[in-house]
Write a protein that holds these residues in place. Structure first.
Motif, PDB file in Angstrom:
ATOM      1  N   SER A 180     -95.072 -71.041 -12.383  1.00 33.16           N
ATOM      2  CA  SER A 180     -95.056 -70.225 -13.592  1.00 33.16           C
ATOM      3  C   SER A 180     -93.648 -69.841 -14.022  1.00 33.16           C
ATOM      4  O   SER A 180     -93.446 -69.390 -15.148  1.00 33.16           O
ATOM      5  N   ASP A 181     -92.660 -70.014 -13.137  1.00 32.24           N
ATOM      6  CA  ASP A 181     -91.275 -69.734 -13.532  1.00 32.24           C
ATOM      7  C   ASP A 181     -90.645 -70.883 -14.322  1.00 32.24           C
ATOM      8  O   ASP A 181     -89.498 -70.785 -14.752  1.00 32.24           O
ATOM      9  N   GLY A 182     -91.385 -71.983 -14.507  1.00 33.90           N
ATOM     10  CA  GLY A 182     -90.891 -73.109 -15.291  1.00 33.90           C
ATOM     11  C   GLY A 182     -90.074 -74.111 -14.513  1.00 33.90           C
ATOM     12  O   GLY A 182     -89.593 -75.100 -15.088  1.00 33.90           O
ATOM     13  N   ASN A 183     -89.922 -73.902 -13.216  1.00 32.55           N
ATOM     14  CA  ASN A 183     -89.123 -74.810 -12.393  1.00 32.55           C
ATOM     15  C   ASN A 183     -89.994 -75.837 -11.681  1.00 32.55           C
ATOM     16  O   ASN A 183     -91.186 -75.616 -11.435  1.00 32.55           O
ATOM     17  N   ILE A 184     -89.355 -76.946 -11.315  1.00 27.86           N
ATOM     18  CA  ILE A 184     -90.010 -78.024 -10.577  1.00 27.86           C
ATOM     19  C   ILE A 184     -89.290 -78.176  -9.240  1.00 27.86           C
ATOM     20  O   ILE A 184     -88.065 -78.342  -9.202  1.00 27.86           O
ATOM     21  N   GLN A 185     -90.039 -78.111  -8.157  1.00 25.64           N
ATOM     22  CA  GLN A 185     -89.459 -78.263  -6.827  1.00 25.64           C
ATOM     23  C   GLN A 185     -89.895 -79.587  -6.204  1.00 25.64           C
ATOM     24  O   GLN A 185     -91.052 -80.002  -6.366  1.00 25.64           O
ATOM     25  N   MET A 186     -88.960 -80.231  -5.498  1.00 28.90           N
ATOM     26  CA  MET A 186     -89.215 -81.514  -4.856  1.00 28.90           C
ATOM     27  C   MET A 186     -89.116 -81.363  -3.343  1.00 28.90           C
ATOM     28  O   MET A 186     -88.190 -80.717  -2.834  1.00 28.90           O
ATOM     29  N   TYR A 187     -90.078 -81.960  -2.633  1.00 27.52           N
ATOM     30  CA  TYR A 187     -90.089 -81.961  -1.173  1.00 27.52           C
ATOM     31  C   TYR A 187     -90.246 -83.388  -0.660  1.00 27.52           C
ATOM     32  O   TYR A 187     -90.910 -84.219  -1.297  1.00 27.52           O
ATOM     33  N   GLU A 188     -89.645 -83.657   0.491  1.00 31.38           N
ATOM     34  CA  GLU A 188     -89.686 -84.998   1.091  1.00 31.38           C
ATOM     35  C   GLU A 188     -89.781 -84.859   2.603  1.00 31.38           C
ATOM     36  O   GLU A 188     -89.308 -83.894   3.192  1.00 31.38           O
ATOM     37  N   ARG A 189     -90.388 -85.862   3.233  1.00 32.97           N
ATOM     38  CA  ARG A 189     -90.373 -85.925   4.689  1.00 32.97           C
ATOM     39  C   ARG A 189     -89.928 -87.315   5.134  1.00 32.97           C
ATOM     40  O   ARG A 189     -90.106 -88.305   4.421  1.00 32.97           O
ATOM     41  N   VAL A 190     -89.357 -87.374   6.323  1.00 31.76           N
ATOM     42  CA  VAL A 190     -88.876 -88.618   6.904  1.00 31.76           C
ATOM     43  C   VAL A 190     -89.530 -88.794   8.267  1.00 31.76           C
ATOM     44  O   VAL A 190     -89.607 -87.848   9.056  1.00 31.76           O
ATOM     45  N   ASN A 191     -90.051 -90.002   8.523  1.00 32.93           N
ATOM     46  CA  ASN A 191     -90.643 -90.334   9.825  1.00 32.93           C
ATOM     47  C   ASN A 191     -91.782 -89.396  10.217  1.00 32.93           C
ATOM     48  O   ASN A 191     -91.884 -88.947  11.369  1.00 32.93           O
ATOM     49  N   ASP A 192     -92.632 -89.081   9.244  1.00 31.33           N
ATOM     50  CA  ASP A 192     -93.838 -88.280   9.489  1.00 31.33           C
ATOM     51  C   ASP A 192     -93.563 -86.876   9.991  1.00 31.33           C
ATOM     52  O   ASP A 192     -94.434 -86.239  10.597  1.00 31.33           O
ATOM     53  N   ALA A 193     -92.366 -86.376   9.762  1.00 35.76           N
ATOM     54  CA  ALA A 193     -92.062 -84.992  10.115  1.00 35.76           C
ATOM     55  C   ALA A 193     -92.614 -84.069   9.029  1.00 35.76           C
ATOM     56  O   ALA A 193     -93.269 -84.512   8.079  1.00 35.76           O
ATOM     57  N   LEU A 194     -92.343 -82.772   9.147  1.00 40.48           N
ATOM     58  CA  LEU A 194     -92.755 -81.845   8.108  1.00 40.48           C
ATOM     59  C   LEU A 194     -91.930 -82.065   6.853  1.00 40.48           C
ATOM     60  O   LEU A 194     -90.796 -82.556   6.903  1.00 40.48           O
ATOM     61  N   PHE A 195     -92.492 -81.683   5.722  1.00 43.37           N
ATOM     62  CA  PHE A 195     -91.782 -81.842   4.449  1.00 43.37           C
ATOM     63  C   PHE A 195     -90.642 -80.830   4.365  1.00 43.37           C
ATOM     64  O   PHE A 195     -90.790 -79.671   4.769  1.00 43.37           O
ATOM     65  N   GLU A 196     -89.521 -81.285   3.799  1.00 46.46           N
ATOM     66  CA  GLU A 196     -88.349 -80.441   3.638  1.00 46.46           C
ATOM     67  C   GLU A 196     -87.969 -80.340   2.169  1.00 46.46           C
ATOM     68  O   GLU A 196     -88.135 -81.288   1.397  1.00 46.46           O
ATOM     69  N   PHE A 197     -87.446 -79.183   1.797  1.00 47.20           N
ATOM     70  CA  PHE A 197     -87.004 -78.939   0.419  1.00 47.20           C
ATOM     71  C   PHE A 197     -85.848 -79.863   0.063  1.00 47.20           C
ATOM     72  O   PHE A 197     -84.926 -80.054   0.852  1.00 47.20           O
ATOM     73  N   ARG A 198     -85.900 -80.437  -1.151  1.00 43.19           N
ATOM     74  CA  ARG A 198     -84.835 -81.314  -1.619  1.00 43.19           C
ATOM     75  C   ARG A 198     -84.132 -80.783  -2.864  1.00 43.19           C
ATOM     76  O   ARG A 198     -82.911 -80.860  -2.974  1.00 43.19           O
ATOM     77  N   SER A 199     -84.885 -80.261  -3.821  1.00 49.54           N
ATOM     78  CA  SER A 199     -84.220 -79.813  -5.050  1.00 49.54           C
ATOM     79  C   SER A 199     -85.123 -78.913  -5.862  1.00 49.54           C
ATOM     80  O   SER A 199     -86.355 -78.910  -5.709  1.00 49.54           O
TER      81      SER A 199
END
Length: 286
Positions: free
Chosen positions: A73-92
C-alpha cells in the motif's frame, strides 16, 4: 489450513513448479508455504510497507521458485531472491506508484515486470543486480483505478483494465504506444487472462468472458454477488474448471467450457469474503 496471518489475506501466488505458495495480507506479512506439507517455510514482515496488495513469482529460467516480487500500500515494489534452495533474501525496493500497487504481472519472455497503481500502468526491466528500471517515462494517467495488468502477445503488449469505467487499454511495449482502447459492458472488479480471452468479474452478477482484441462477450458465469468486493478469478485449464472468489464464505466452481455451476469450496463462515483464489496449472515437459 495454513495459519499464520493475523489479518485478511489479499493475494496468493503458486510457483511455476507447483511446490510453493506465497501469501500476502493486511498484516504486512508475506509468507512462503510448502504445498506438499502445508508447513510455513519463511515469513517476511514489512510493517512499514503497509498491507500487501500484489505478489508474483519472477523466475528468469526453467528452474523456477528462485525470485518473487510484491507490492504494498506504500506504492513500493520489493524483490526477493534465493540461491541454492536457501531462504529468500531481500534484493531491492523500487518506488513504484504514489498509491497502493493494485496489480503485478511478470513476463518471462523479456524478464519484465508490469505494475498498476495511481491510475496508470508501468513496465519495469529487471537489471542484473535485481533492481527494476522503468521503461515508460510518462505513462498516461486515467481518472479511474488501474485494477489489473496482463502481458499479452508473448510479452509484446500490455493489457490494463480500470475498475469504475470498464475501460481496457492495450499498449505496445517497445515502443510504448496505445494500440487500442475499448470498454466492456460492466465495471471491472478483477480480471484473468487466458490465451485470447479476458475474464472479468463484473461486480454485478458474475464473470463474463470476452474475446481479445474485439472485446466481444462470448460467455457468462452467473452467480449472486452480495457485496461490492473485487473477487479474483482463476482458470484450471487441465481440469476444465473456473474458480471464482466469494463474498459469503465459499469459492464457486464452474465448468469452464459450458459455464455450468459445478459446486463450491467452503472456506470460513457465512458472510466471509474469500477474495483471492489461485490454482496451479502444471504442464508436463516436452
Amino acid at each position: 489450513t495454513l495459519t499464520r496471518h493475523t489479518k485478511a489475506v489479499n493475494v496468493l501466488a503458486i510457483s511455476k513448479l507447483g511446490a510453493l505458495l506465497l501469501t500476502g495480507g493486511n498484516d504486512g506479512r508475506v509468507v512462503l508455504w510448502s504445498l506438499a506439507s502445508g508447513e510455513m517455510i519463511q515469513e517476511i514482515y514489512s510493517p512499514a510497507a503497509g498491507y500487501i496488495s500484489a505478489i508474483t513469482w519472477t523466475d528468469m529460467d526453467d528452474r523456477g521458485e528462485t525470485m518473487f516480487a510484491f507490492g504494498a500500500s506504500d506504492g513500493n515494489i520489493q524483490m526477493y531472491e534465493r540461491v541454492n534452495d536457501a531462504l529468500f533474501e531481500f534484493r531491492s525496493t523500487t518506488i513504484g506508484h504514489s498509491g497502493a500497487i493494485e496489480s503485478l504481472a511478470w513476463d518471462p519472455n523479456h524478464c519484465r515486470l508490469a505494475s498498476a497503481g495511481d491510475g496508470h500502468p508501468q513496465v519495469w526491466n529487471l537489471t542484473p543486480d535485481k533492481t527494476f528500471t522503468s521503461m515508460v517515462s510518462q505513462p498516461e494517467k486515467q481518472a479511474y483505478v488501474a485494477r489489473t495488468v496482463h502481458f499479452y502477445d508473448k510479452g509484446a503488449s500490455l493489457l490494463v483494465s480500470y475498475l469504475e469505467s470498464g475501460d481496457v487499454f492495450c499498449y505496445s511495449i517497445e515502443p510504448w504506444d496505445l494500440k487500442w482502447h475499448k470498454k466492456v459492458s460492466s465495471r471491472i472488479g478483477n480480471t484473468a487472462l487466458d490465451g485470447n480471452y479476458l475474464l472479468v468479474s463484473n461486480l454485478k452478477d458474475g464473470v463474463d468472458k470476452y474475446t481479445i482484441p474485439a472485446l466481444t462477450r462470448v460467455q457468462s458465469f452467473n452467480h449472486v454477488i452480495l457485496r461490492n468486493v473485487p473477487l479474483q478469478i482463476s482458470v484450471a485449464r487441465q481440469s476444465g474448471l473456473l474458480f471464482v472468489g466469494g463474498d459469503d464464505g465459499f469459492v464457486r466452481i464452474f465448468d469452464y467450457t459450458t459455464g455450468a455451476y459445478r459446486g463450491q469450496l467452503d472456506h470460513g463462515n457465512r458472510g466471509d469474503c474469500i477474495t483471492p483464489v489461485v490454482v496451479s496449472n502444471i504442464l508436463p515437459c516436452g
